[in-house]
Design an enzyme around this catalytic site. Structure first.
Site, PDB file in Angstrom:
ATOM      1  N   ASN A 102      13.411  41.517  72.410  1.00 55.89           N
ATOM      2  CA  ASN A 102      14.507  40.904  71.663  1.00 55.89           C
ATOM      3  C   ASN A 102      14.955  39.624  72.390  1.00 55.89           C
ATOM      4  OD1 ASN A 102      16.770  40.641  69.969  1.00 55.89           O
ATOM      5  ND2 ASN A 102      18.021  41.865  71.376  1.00 55.89           N
ATOM      6  N   ASP A 125      14.338  33.760  60.942  1.00 58.82           N
ATOM      7  CA  ASP A 125      14.619  34.497  59.694  1.00 58.82           C
ATOM      8  C   ASP A 125      15.919  33.949  59.097  1.00 58.82           C
ATOM      9  OD1 ASP A 125      12.386  36.211  59.883  1.00 58.82           O
ATOM     10  OD2 ASP A 125      13.430  37.439  61.347  1.00 58.82           O
ATOM     11  N   LYS A 129      20.920  35.744  52.026  1.00 58.59           N
ATOM     12  CA  LYS A 129      21.966  36.364  51.198  1.00 58.59           C
ATOM     13  C   LYS A 129      23.267  36.361  51.993  1.00 58.59           C
ATOM     14  CE  LYS A 129      19.019  39.340  48.482  1.00 58.59           C
ATOM     15  NZ  LYS A 129      18.318  40.603  48.522  1.00 58.59           N
TER      16      LYS A 129
END
Ligand SMILES: C[S@@+](CC[C@H](N)C(=O)[O-])C[C@H]1O[C@@H](n2cnc3c(N)ncnc32)[C@H](O)[C@@H]1O
Length: 225
Positions: A102, A125, A129
């Protein structure tokens, strides 16, 4: 993963993949477990870290083009890391290592403070939305993590095909007093020119095919204290 990717994972991990001490999660980094880039690469050289390297197209190309620079790909998507190792092996690239972890934890724990010359985040990414916007990587919490890992004068390079994410990136970095814009705005007076070292990836191609514009940004880390 495909059979080829499984084989790459088995055969090439020893050469390319950094071992990571984990905390609770499988892609975590144990606080306090730091790597020494000089020992990893066997030399002292400028270090570029790409976050979310995907299939590795950009970083394998960059590593091949700049053998005098060391490159570290940070990715959580194992099949992408396997693809990256296959391509690096085929290209005979020696100045590239990969870490399956990560990214914020790599910046906070794995890399020594001030050890990185450039950090690249290309096509993160988008979480476009509204209800998912909060998952975006380039957010206020990311600033101290990048600022810690970058050396004084080091550069953060960003690119995205989502206009509202580009605006968010610019707001976040403009508000950060440890960064200054590192470009002469020349695209609609607001964005960096396309970074010459950035190779076209599938994500950029997809964005262009859907009629989206690509926006680059670059910020320089200001000297500490
Ligand atoms: C949209 S893709 C772009 C890949 C690549 N930069 C390109 O342009 O082709 C974003 C990548 O970021 C990776 N990623 C997302 N969050 C991450 C994290 N916290 N740490 C490391 N990689 C991450 C994803 O697995 C994915 O491969």
């Amino acid at each position: 993963m495909s059979d080829a990717q499984d084989r790459a994972w088995e055969e090439l991990s020893g050469r390319y993949l950094l071992p990571v001490e984990r905390d609770a999660a499988s892609t975590s980094v144990l606080p306090g477990s730091t790597v020494d880039p000089g020992a990893v690469f066997g030399r002292v050289a400028p270090l570029v870290v790409e976050i979310g390297s995907g299939q590795g197209h950009a970083i394998v190309h960059a590593a091949g083009a700049q053998p005098e620079v060391d490159f570290l790909a940070v990715e959580v998507f194992r099949a992408g890391l396997a693809r990256t190792m296959l391509d690096a092996d085929r290209a005979g690239v020696h100045n590239l290592r990969l870490v399956e972890a990560n990214a914020p934890e790599v910046l906070e724990h794995l890399l020594p403070e001030g050890s990185v010359d450039e950090i690249w985040v290309f096509f993160p990414d988008p979480w476009h939305k509204a209800k998912h916007n909060k998952r975006r990587l380039i957010a206020p919490a990311f600033v101290p993590q990048v600022a810690r890992a970058l050396r004084d004068g080091g550069v953060l390079r960003l690119a995205t095909d989502w206009e509202d994410y580009a605006l968010q990136m610019r707001d976040v970095l403009s508000d950060a007093d440890v960064f200054a814009a590192d470009f002469e705005p020349d695209f609609e007076g607001e964005w960096a020119p396309r970074f010459a070292g950035r190779t076209m990836t599938a994500f950029e191609r997809k964005g262009l095919a859907k009629g989206r514009e690509i926006r680059d940004l670059a910020y320089r880390r200001l000297p500490r204290g």
